[in-house]
Design an enzyme around this catalytic site. Structure first.
Site, short mmCIF file in Angstrom:
data_model
loop_
_atom_site.label_atom_id
_atom_site.label_comp_id
_atom_site.label_asym_id
_atom_site.label_seq_id
_atom_site.Cartn_x
_atom_site.Cartn_y
_atom_site.Cartn_z
N VAL A 1 -4.71 -3.32 1.28
CA VAL A 1 -5.26 -3.88 2.52
C VAL A 1 -4.19 -3.84 3.59
CG1 VAL A 1 -6.23 -5.95 3.61
CG2 VAL A 1 -6.82 -5.38 1.24
N SER B 1 0.82 -1.22 0.00
CA SER B 1 0.00 0.00 0.00
C SER B 1 0.85 1.27 0.00
CB SER B 1 -0.92 0.00 1.22
OG SER B 1 -1.82 -1.09 1.14
N THR C 1 3.37 -4.20 15.20
CA THR C 1 4.17 -2.95 15.36
C THR C 1 3.34 -1.74 14.93
OG1 THR C 1 4.88 -2.99 13.07
CG2 THR C 1 6.21 -4.29 14.64
N HIS D 1 3.93 -0.11 12.35
CA HIS D 1 4.13 0.01 10.90
C HIS D 1 2.85 0.47 10.20
CE1 HIS D 1 6.69 -0.80 7.57
NE2 HIS D 1 5.94 -1.75 7.05
O1 LMZ Z 1 3.13 -4.13 6.84
N1 LMZ Z 1 2.05 -4.44 6.43
C1 LMZ Z 1 1.51 -4.14 5.19
C2 LMZ Z 1 2.24 -3.58 4.11
N2 LMZ Z 1 3.56 -3.33 4.23
C3 LMZ Z 1 4.42 -3.08 3.08
C4 LMZ Z 1 4.45 -1.60 2.69
O2 LMZ Z 1 3.21 -1.24 2.10
C5 LMZ Z 1 5.55 -1.34 1.67
O3 LMZ Z 1 5.35 -2.16 0.54
C6 LMZ Z 1 6.93 -1.63 2.23
O4 LMZ Z 1 7.07 -0.97 3.49
C7 LMZ Z 1 8.04 -1.15 1.29
O5 LMZ Z 1 7.90 0.22 1.05
N3 LMZ Z 1 1.61 -3.28 2.94
C8 LMZ Z 1 0.28 -3.54 2.80
O6 LMZ Z 1 -0.30 -3.26 1.73
N4 LMZ Z 1 -0.45 -4.10 3.82
C9 LMZ Z 1 0.12 -4.41 5.01
O7 LMZ Z 1 -0.59 -4.90 5.92
#
Ligand code: LMZ
Length: 196
Positions: A120, A61, A126, A128
């Site tokens: 999603v 996302s 965390t 994050h």
């Molecule tokens: O952490 N969880 C998720 C997530 N992390 C990755 C982030 O979007 C990105 O791709 C990376 O940080 C690299 O930039 N991306 C999502 O779509 N849904 C999640 O639930």
């Protein structure tokens, strides 16, 4: 019934002239898939041609704003370049020849009428989730206001897998409602209204 939910505008919107971009993340694929499918089906039912629905994917996302921004900008440059070509042809016509150009160059692809950004986010252990969600929301809002192309917010921010599944209409305890359908409707409505 609950007070929540999307009220129908009562107006039927003709999607046949629209060109729609869908950018979706690849995290949580089992929820992403029905969301994308639901938005596509509703847009087809509104008359949008399948060849005018462009689907691109990004890892997560967090990458949605970058991809939406670049793909919208590229389509706007392409559309204006095509228009320039046509103008060029007509100015050529005015100055040197009187016969109309043999094949009328119709732009193979124009700018997008609307964009749906689908992701999603499921809360992990965390922080994050919060940081991504906040940044993505602000990023997508800025893109639509800067470009004039509506960017439908198709990002689910859920605390559990079941919440996400239910919002894609594939819940295990209760099926739920596929929010992708609402996003498809919003894309057609905004695509029509911003073209007026
Ligand atoms: O952490 N969880 C998720 C997530 N992390 C990755 C982030 O979007 C990105 O791709 C990376 O940080 C690299 O930039 N991306 C999502 O779509 N849904 C999640 O639930």
């Amino acid at each position: 019934s609950t007070v929540k939910g999307l009220a129908d505008s009562g107006e039927r919107f003709d999607g046949s002239p629209l060109r729609i971009l869908i950018v979706h993340a690849r995290w949580n694929e089992s929820v992403i898939k029905p969301l994308v499918e639901g938005s596509v089906q509703v847009m087809l039912a509104s008359g949008v041609k399948r060849e005018n629905i462009v689907i691109e994917t990004v890892p997560g996302s967090y990458e949605l704003p970058m991809a939406c921004s670049r793909l919208i900008a590229a389509s706007q440059v392409q559309a204006s370049a095509t228009a320039d070509d046509l103008m060029g042809a007509s100015s050529l016509l005015d100055s040197s020849t009187s016969s109309a150009p043999s094949s009328s160059a119709s732009p193979s692809s124009g700018t997008f009428s609307a964009c749906i950004a689908i992701g999603v986010l499921i809360k992990g252990s965390t922080q994050h989730f919060e940081y991504i969600s906040e940044a993505v929301s602000h990023g997508l809002m800025r893109i639509q206001l800067d470009t004039g192309v509506p960017v439908i917010y198709g990002v689910l921010n859920c605390n559990t897998d079941e919440q996400a599944l239910q919002r894609a209409g594939v819940g295990r305890e209760q099926k739920g409602h596929n929010h992708g359908e609402d996003w498809g409707k919003a894309a057609v409505e905004l695509g029509v209204k911003t073209a007026r």
